[in-house]
Design a protein around this motif. Sequence first.
Motif, short mmCIF file in Angstrom:
data_model
loop_
_atom_site.label_atom_id
_atom_site.label_comp_id
_atom_site.label_asym_id
_atom_site.label_seq_id
_atom_site.Cartn_x
_atom_site.Cartn_y
_atom_site.Cartn_z
N UNK A 32 -53.74 25.07 -38.22
CA UNK A 32 -54.78 25.22 -37.13
C UNK A 32 -54.87 23.80 -36.36
N UNK A 33 -54.58 22.71 -37.11
CA UNK A 33 -54.49 21.26 -36.30
C UNK A 33 -53.27 21.30 -35.35
N UNK A 34 -52.14 21.61 -35.87
CA UNK A 34 -50.81 21.71 -35.19
C UNK A 34 -50.98 22.50 -33.97
N UNK A 39 -51.27 23.09 -28.38
CA UNK A 39 -51.84 23.64 -27.20
C UNK A 39 -52.54 22.75 -25.97
N UNK A 40 -53.13 21.77 -26.73
CA UNK A 40 -53.86 20.84 -25.88
C UNK A 40 -52.90 20.17 -25.10
N UNK A 41 -51.79 19.60 -25.84
CA UNK A 41 -50.88 18.79 -25.19
C UNK A 41 -50.16 19.72 -24.12
N UNK A 42 -49.94 20.96 -24.17
CA UNK A 42 -49.34 21.67 -23.15
C UNK A 42 -50.08 21.85 -21.95
N UNK A 43 -51.34 21.96 -22.05
CA UNK A 43 -52.47 21.99 -21.15
C UNK A 43 -52.70 20.76 -20.36
N UNK A 44 -52.55 19.51 -20.96
CA UNK A 44 -52.68 18.02 -20.57
C UNK A 44 -51.18 17.81 -19.69
N UNK A 45 -50.31 18.25 -20.21
CA UNK A 45 -48.84 18.08 -19.51
C UNK A 45 -49.00 18.91 -18.31
#
Length: 61
Positions: A32-34, A39-45
């Motif tokens: 879940x952490x992964x 997903x958060x990194x993809x949104x930020x990028x």
Amino acid sequence: MARLFILPILLCLFWTLFLHLNGVPLKQGKKGFIYIIAISAAVIISLGGLLWLTKGQNLRN
């Protein structure tokens, strides 16, 4: 934009709380952490890329 970096931290805290309340060990909730971080990194990028692409349009106005 800088506030988006708080999103994965909050989601990880909520995930930790959820695991703790349901009696699941953190090691078992590792996937879940992964997912949260990926997903958060993809949104930020993605949003960072959009800001970079449109920065010239913002300066002309």
